[in-house]
Design a protein around this motif. Structure first.
Motif, PDB file in Angstrom:
ATOM      1  N   GLU A   1      -2.880   1.111  13.367  1.00  0.00           N
ATOM      2  CA  GLU A   1      -2.525   1.579  12.041  1.00  0.00           C
ATOM      3  C   GLU A   1      -1.167   1.337  11.683  1.00  0.00           C
ATOM      4  OE1 GLU A   1      -3.209   5.651  12.630  1.00  0.00           O
ATOM      5  OE2 GLU A   1      -5.406   5.573  12.039  1.00  0.00           O
ATOM      6  N   LYS A   2      -0.176   1.324  12.579  1.00  0.00           N
ATOM      7  CA  LYS A   2       1.165   1.008  12.469  1.00  0.00           C
ATOM      8  C   LYS A   2       1.351  -0.366  12.107  1.00  0.00           C
ATOM      9  CE  LYS A   2       5.147   3.086  14.842  1.00  0.00           C
ATOM     10  NZ  LYS A   2       5.666   3.331  16.426  1.00  0.00           N
ATOM     11  N   LYS A   9      -0.931  -2.022  10.483  1.00  0.00           N
ATOM     12  CA  LYS A   9      -1.526  -2.441   9.204  1.00  0.00           C
ATOM     13  C   LYS A   9      -0.771  -1.770   7.988  1.00  0.00           C
ATOM     14  CE  LYS A   9      -5.488  -3.115   8.000  1.00  0.00           C
ATOM     15  NZ  LYS A   9      -6.044  -4.296   7.314  1.00  0.00           N
ATOM     16  N   SER A  10       0.271  -0.843   8.372  1.00  0.00           N
ATOM     17  CA  SER A  10       0.609  -0.290   7.166  1.00  0.00           C
ATOM     18  C   SER A  10       2.275  -0.732   7.368  1.00  0.00           C
ATOM     19  CB  SER A  10       0.841   1.008   7.435  1.00  0.00           C
ATOM     20  OG  SER A  10       1.318   1.631   8.700  1.00  0.00           O
ATOM     21  N   ASP A  11       2.676  -1.625   6.682  1.00  0.00           N
ATOM     22  CA  ASP A  11       3.750  -1.982   6.400  1.00  0.00           C
ATOM     23  C   ASP A  11       4.862  -1.121   5.326  1.00  0.00           C
ATOM     24  OD1 ASP A  11       4.008  -4.169   7.985  1.00  0.00           O
ATOM     25  OD2 ASP A  11       3.366  -5.597   6.253  1.00  0.00           O
ATOM     26  N   ALA A  12       6.153  -0.785   6.072  1.00  0.00           N
ATOM     27  CA  ALA A  12       6.836  -0.155   4.798  1.00  0.00           C
ATOM     28  C   ALA A  12       6.925  -1.111   3.494  1.00  0.00           C
ATOM     29  CB  ALA A  12       8.161   0.155   5.419  1.00  0.00           C
ATOM     30  N   LEU A  13       7.274  -0.353   2.360  1.00  0.00           N
ATOM     31  CA  LEU A  13       7.166  -1.146   1.074  1.00  0.00           C
ATOM     32  C   LEU A  13       8.586  -2.224   1.406  1.00  0.00           C
ATOM     33  CD1 LEU A  13       6.685   1.508  -1.428  1.00  0.00           C
ATOM     34  CD2 LEU A  13       5.165  -0.337  -1.110  1.00  0.00           C
ATOM     35  N   PHE A  64      10.554   1.382  -7.481  1.00  0.00           N
ATOM     36  CA  PHE A  64       9.782   2.633  -7.420  1.00  0.00           C
ATOM     37  C   PHE A  64      10.723   3.894  -7.604  1.00  0.00           C
ATOM     38  CE2 PHE A  64       6.817   5.230  -4.435  1.00  0.00           C
ATOM     39  CZ  PHE A  64       6.323   5.629  -5.202  1.00  0.00           C
ATOM     40  N   GLU A 117      11.741   3.922 -11.356  1.00  0.00           N
ATOM     41  CA  GLU A 117      10.781   4.222 -11.980  1.00  0.00           C
ATOM     42  C   GLU A 117      10.674   5.802 -12.062  1.00  0.00           C
ATOM     43  OE1 GLU A 117       7.734   0.525 -12.166  1.00  0.00           O
ATOM     44  OE2 GLU A 117       7.060   2.348 -10.811  1.00  0.00           O
ATOM     45  N   SER A 163       3.050   5.904   9.968  1.00  0.00           N
ATOM     46  CA  SER A 163       2.440   4.916   9.428  1.00  0.00           C
ATOM     47  C   SER A 163       1.648   5.485   8.037  1.00  0.00           C
ATOM     48  CB  SER A 163       1.716   4.281  10.244  1.00  0.00           C
ATOM     49  OG  SER A 163       1.039   5.017  11.162  1.00  0.00           O
ATOM     50  N   LYS A 164       1.098   6.598   8.485  1.00  0.00           N
ATOM     51  CA  LYS A 164       0.310   7.185   7.516  1.00  0.00           C
ATOM     52  C   LYS A 164       0.854   7.623   6.034  1.00  0.00           C
ATOM     53  CE  LYS A 164      -3.458   8.778  10.594  1.00  0.00           C
ATOM     54  NZ  LYS A 164      -3.859   9.685  11.553  1.00  0.00           N
ATOM     55  N   ASN A 203       3.589   6.292   5.141  1.00  0.00           N
ATOM     56  CA  ASN A 203       3.905   4.934   4.374  1.00  0.00           C
ATOM     57  C   ASN A 203       3.020   4.341   3.789  1.00  0.00           C
ATOM     58  OD1 ASN A 203       6.013   3.232   4.534  1.00  0.00           O
ATOM     59  ND2 ASN A 203       5.738   2.696   6.725  1.00  0.00           N
ATOM     60  N   VAL A 204       1.589   4.609   4.130  1.00  0.00           N
ATOM     61  CA  VAL A 204       0.580   4.226   3.370  1.00  0.00           C
ATOM     62  C   VAL A 204       0.436   4.937   2.142  1.00  0.00           C
ATOM     63  CG1 VAL A 204      -2.285   4.023   3.449  1.00  0.00           C
ATOM     64  CG2 VAL A 204      -0.809   2.994   5.255  1.00  0.00           C
ATOM     65  N   PHE A 243       2.767   6.021   0.269  1.00  0.00           N
ATOM     66  CA  PHE A 243       3.772   5.774  -0.358  1.00  0.00           C
ATOM     67  C   PHE A 243       3.201   4.559  -1.057  1.00  0.00           C
ATOM     68  CE2 PHE A 243       7.200   8.517   1.619  1.00  0.00           C
ATOM     69  CZ  PHE A 243       7.500   9.058   0.430  1.00  0.00           C
ATOM     70  N   THR A 244       2.920   3.521  -0.284  1.00  0.00           N
ATOM     71  CA  THR A 244       2.378   2.187  -0.779  1.00  0.00           C
ATOM     72  C   THR A 244       1.312   2.529  -2.046  1.00  0.00           C
ATOM     73  OG1 THR A 244       2.675   1.376   1.258  1.00  0.00           O
ATOM     74  CG2 THR A 244       1.576  -0.235  -0.083  1.00  0.00           C
ATOM     75  N   VAL A 304       0.867   5.073  -3.585  1.00  0.00           N
ATOM     76  CA  VAL A 304       1.185   5.700  -4.928  1.00  0.00           C
ATOM     77  C   VAL A 304       2.024   4.816  -5.806  1.00  0.00           C
ATOM     78  CG1 VAL A 304       2.747   7.310  -5.901  1.00  0.00           C
ATOM     79  CG2 VAL A 304       1.395   8.122  -4.082  1.00  0.00           C
ATOM     80  N   PHE A 305       2.803   3.615  -5.027  1.00  0.00           N
ATOM     81  CA  PHE A 305       3.480   2.779  -5.319  1.00  0.00           C
ATOM     82  C   PHE A 305       2.586   1.814  -6.447  1.00  0.00           C
ATOM     83  CE2 PHE A 305       5.172  -1.573  -5.276  1.00  0.00           C
ATOM     84  CZ  PHE A 305       6.164  -1.597  -6.139  1.00  0.00           C
ATOM     85  N   LEU A 365       0.942   3.460  -9.369  1.00  0.00           N
ATOM     86  CA  LEU A 365       1.897   3.682 -10.607  1.00  0.00           C
ATOM     87  C   LEU A 365       2.259   2.231 -11.178  1.00  0.00           C
ATOM     88  CD1 LEU A 365       3.590   6.038 -11.869  1.00  0.00           C
ATOM     89  CD2 LEU A 365       5.475   5.173 -10.502  1.00  0.00           C
ATOM     90  N   GLN A 366       2.425   1.157 -10.454  1.00  0.00           N
ATOM     91  CA  GLN A 366       2.747  -0.038 -11.394  1.00  0.00           C
ATOM     92  C   GLN A 366       1.602  -0.496 -12.021  1.00  0.00           C
ATOM     93  OE1 GLN A 366       5.923  -0.738 -10.821  1.00  0.00           O
ATOM     94  NE2 GLN A 366       5.871   0.779  -9.387  1.00  0.00           N
ATOM     95  N   THR A 386      -2.218  -2.427   2.768  1.00  0.00           N
ATOM     96  CA  THR A 386      -3.427  -1.327   3.127  1.00  0.00           C
ATOM     97  C   THR A 386      -3.215  -0.224   2.307  1.00  0.00           C
ATOM     98  OG1 THR A 386      -3.034  -2.054   5.463  1.00  0.00           O
ATOM     99  CG2 THR A 386      -4.230  -0.112   5.019  1.00  0.00           C
TER     100      THR A 386
END
Lengths: 563, 270
Positions: free
Chosen positions: A513-514, A516-520, A528, A531, B60-61, B63-64, B66-67, B69-70, B73-74, B220
């Motif tokens: 899971e970690k 798979k989920s990259d930070a933006l 972001f 906006e 991580s959850k 994080n996802v 946020f992604t 929503v980002f 929004l875009q 993701t």
């Protein structure tokens, strides 16, 4: 009248039940007596994993399930029918069986999932013996069946150690490797083929953005492990040998084949927290270097040229190679990197379900035996591209027909001769010994012929070339369809089964899971924030303006009122 | 039940709701209750807050989330940016005679979106934009392409109802074109913007096929994550995330409904 009929049928069923209780060995009855009622065999498998009739070809044989119905009818199971269901992964198979164990008589998951099913006490043992499955016992490849049978799991309820030999009937097996187009993007084919003997090629910036890996935990974790633990590392103050060292020691003769395989397997099955963390870090690096992650689009993408390297299951690799030859006259290659890989097996097993009748069990076992009849196995092998458990004469002949140099396609004749070293060099042939797969299953003339399992091929390993600096470089682990379907014994020594993660399962999933989920990325965060702040400011601005205007209007109204 | 003299059941208009009522209970309310049950229980079936704690302690959850929503929004902003002027022109009878043009713009919705996304993937790869080199761009293009009709339609219907005389009056009274736009046209079209926003933002949050296909599995979104959990037998975690999704969607609907009302009532005061 109705009452009479009801009581009569009740009487019959009672007799049936008591008769059943008195004679638990229903199996000894002849099939005709059991199978005269209508019976349905319900199967659950992954997609595209059994021979199906090509509707555009009127002369093609019927679906394999249909052929089984015919086969069973001849044996006296007059009313049997097969219902065939498919799903996408072994994980969803587990879900289905957990929800409704009575829905399926047989399912076909992978090795590790069978372990997990046993741990959760969800499987019943079957009669995998000479009496009930003569064809499977006679025809299944000794070596591969041995690998499957030796896998064990501890039943979580009864604390019994169960071996897969009682629970699973082998179906297909294969390896994981790199399928690649040697000339992708005008690359030097020789160099590319040479580079593919190491897993690190996926991390190599020269091949950035052209490879795809699997979007599934276990497969991608496997390459992560093989890359991360390649070199020796320190653990609790002790040095642990990495994959590279193990291989070197094996090649130098310090470790025997068994020792090497055992040590390889142990290292390959590591999933402690420290290892997971290390692997995740290298996988995150990998993510930036690959084209993408897929589970089923890759085998087509490499044919159309979207990608140049595909981390593939051997059967899919065969499919892609065939397609690429047909559509683009492109010769793809398959490499099982030298430091080792994963060998996997899919096998049929029976979900635990108390109400399943003896007759149903017998029909299921008959089906599994049917699958091991070489004539039918050959259809499966031809259709799916995967390698079956079944060996035997028919498969040997089919393999010769497909891959052996000595088979003449025009006259459809096989020239049973052996080549000398000089002749082989002249014709560019390699000698391939597949006795590990076929031995013990051959009959008649083949059983007596000691060279029966020797093949000659012009597209098997090793691959040698001279580099610009005059160095002779060799890749000993690359080949084409033949190599995909039947790797030689040497490759098996370097492969191990990846067991169920057991209690570490959740931790591995967390790691995934970690991953798979990259930070933006930074630009995205900046955008972001801008906006959101901008939007908030805009809204407050309008509210403020509104408020001010309202106040002004109220004042004006008041002053007007005063007048 | 009331019967008339001949013994027939008297038909009441509210009986027409029964089919939908049944549908609502069977396929919406009961499933939601089941999700709620799984979200707040453990493997033994006992009440448990494991999933809740797990969600908020897992970086991580979040994080996802946020992604997602980002991206949502875009997508929404881009769709509005493209769709707003388009809808304005389409609402003009001179440009869009017989409303043929609007049909053309909505036509992509007639094709199954999975097929469409597959085609977009091929097209983008041919153009040199793919999940390998620009996962965010590829995903955004796909999202905008998919949700643009959902923005154009509500905006178009609002634009049709624009009070033309008010716009003309504004111009007559000396407002320059920019002032006409933001003092007259924009306030009048706020309800359209709000419904376009809700129709794009919420489905984008939960979509996963588009991002999966076009970013080649590199991005993701929340929907993918829920699927991932369910596929790996983590039903409780998956259900809890589904609940979070429900809450977010409910919140968005609540907020936009309120603001929409306010704008509609006080719209003229801008």
């Amino acid at each position: 009248m109705t009452n009479l009929f009801l009581s009569l049928s009740m009487f019959i069923s009672l007799v049936g039940v008591t008769g059943f209780k008195e004679a638990p060995k229903v199996r000894n009855l002849s099939p005709r007596q059991i199978g005269s009622g209508s019976q349905t065999l319900r199967l659950l498998n992954v997609e595209d994993y059994i021979y199906e009739k090509d509707e555009s070809d009127p002369e093609a044989a019927e679906n394999l399930t249909k052929q089984f119905e015919e086969y069973a009818k001849e044996l006296g199971y007059t009313n049997c029918s097969v219902e065939y269901y498919t799903t996408d992964t072994p994980e969803s198979m587990f879900n289905e069986v957990k929800l409704s164990p009575g829905n399926y008589d047989l399912i076909c998951p992978s090795d590790y999932m069978i372990q997990k099913l046993i741990v959760n006490d969800m499987l019943s043992p079957m009669h995998i013996d000479e009496e009930h499955m003569p064809n499977y016992i006679a025809n299944a490849s000794r070596t591969i069946k041995g690998l499957l049978d030796a896998i064990s799991a501890v039943n979580g309820k009864t604390n019994e150690t169960c071996y897969l030999k009682d629970y699973a009937v082998g179906y297909m097996w294969g390896t994981l490797g790199l399928l690649f187009d040697p000339e992708y993007g005008d690359r030097d084919a020789d160099q590319t083929i040479y580079d593919m003997q190491d897993w690190s090629v996926l991390w190599n910036a020269d091949y950035k953005g052209i490879s795809s890996i699997k979007d599934s935990v276990r497969d991608t974790y496997a390459i992560g492990l093989l890359y991360t633990l390649n070199d020796d590392f320190e653990e609790n103050g002790q040095t642990v040998e990495g994959f590279e060292t193990l291989l070197n020691k094996y090649q130098e003769g310090i470790y025997s084949a068994e020792e090497y395989n055992q040590k390889f397997s142990d290292l390959f099955n590591r999933c402690d927290n420290a290892t997971l963390d290390k692997v995740r870090k290298s996988l995150t690096k990998l993510k930036g270097n690959v084209f993408g992650m897929e589970v089923d689009s890759g085998k087509q993408d490499i044919v159309t040229g979207k990608i140049g390297i595909n981390f593939a299951w051997s059967g899919d690799a065969v499919y892609s190679m065939d397609q690429a030859e047909e559509e683009r006259e492109l010769e793809l290659c398959y490499s099982i990197p030298r430091t080792g890989s994963n060998i996997w097996m899919d096998a049929w097993c029976m979900p635990k379900y108390a109400q399943r009748s003896e007759a149903q069990v017998e029909l299921a076992e008959l089906f599994l035996d049917f699958l091991s009849i070489p004539e039918y196995t050959a259809q499966n092998m031809d259709y799916t591209g995967y390698t079956p458990f079944t060996a035997g004469n028919d498969i040997l002949e089919l393999t010769r027909e497909w891959y052996d140099y000595r088979y003449d396609e025009e006259t459809e004749e096989f020239d049973d001769r052996q080549y000398s070293e000089e002749e082989m060099e002249e014709l560019g042939l390699q000698k391939v010994d597949l006795s590990y797969f076929f031995s013990g299953t051959l009959t008649d003339d083949y059983a007596e012929d000691e060279n029966a399992c020797i093949f000659y091929s012009d597209s098997y390993l090793p691959y040698t070339y001279e580099s610009e600096s005059g160095e002779i470089l060799t890749n000993e682990c690359v080949g084409r369809q033949f190599f995909c379907q039947f790797p030689d014994e040497e490759v098996l020594t370097r492969c191990a089964v990846m067991r169920d993660f057991g209690s570490q399962n959740d931790t591995v999933l967390k790691m995934w899971e970690k991953f798979k989920s990259d930070a933006l990325p930074v630009w995205a965060i900046v955008l972001f924030v801008v906006e959101i702040v901008g939007g908030a400011l805009l809204i407050t601005y309008f509210f403020a303006i509104n408020r001010i205007k309202k106040n002004l209007r109220n004042k004006r109204n008041e002053s007007l009122g005063k007048k | 039940m009331k019967k008339n003299k001949k013994g027939f059941v008297l038909f009441k208009r509210k009986y027409l709701c029964i089919p939908y009522g049944l549908f609502l209970v069977l396929f919406i309310i009961i499933p939601i209750l089941i999700i709620a049950y799984y979200a707040f229980s453990d493997d033994t079936g006992a009440l448990s807050l494991n999933a809740l704690v797990g969600f908020f302690t897992s970086w991580s959850k979040v994080n996802v989330l946020f992604t997602s929503v980002f991206i949502a929004l875009q997508t929404t902003l881009l769709c509005l940016l493209i769709g707003y002027p388009l809808a304005y022109f389409l609402a003009d009878k001179k440009v869009n005679k017989n409303a043929v043009l609007i049909t053309l713009f909505v036509a992509p919705m007639w094709i199954n979106f999975v097929l469409r996304t597959g085609a977009t993937r091929d097209l983008l790869t041919w153009m040199g934009i793919n999940g390998g080199n620009a996962p965010y761009l590829a995903t955004l293009i796909g999202m905008v392409q998919n949700y643009l009709p959902f923005v154009i339609l509500p905006l178009y219907t609002t634009m049709l109802k624009l009070d033309k005389s008010q716009i003309e009056a504004a111009a007559d009274l000396g407002a320059n074109p920019f002032q006409v736009f933001y003092k007259s046209i924009l306030p009048q079209s706020v309800p359209g913007i709000v419904s376009a926003f809700t129709m794009t933002f919420m489905p984008t949050m939960s979509s996963y096929v588009i991002s999966d296909t076009l970013s080649e599995g590199k991005i993701t979104l929340f929907g993918n994550y829920i699927y991932l959990d369910f596929a790996n037998n983590l039903w409780h975690d998956g259900s809890f995330m589904a609940m979070i999704m429900l809450v977010i969607i409910g919140l968005t609907m609540f907020l936009t409904r309120n603001s929409g009302k306010e704008e509609r009532e006080g719209g003229a005061s801008w």
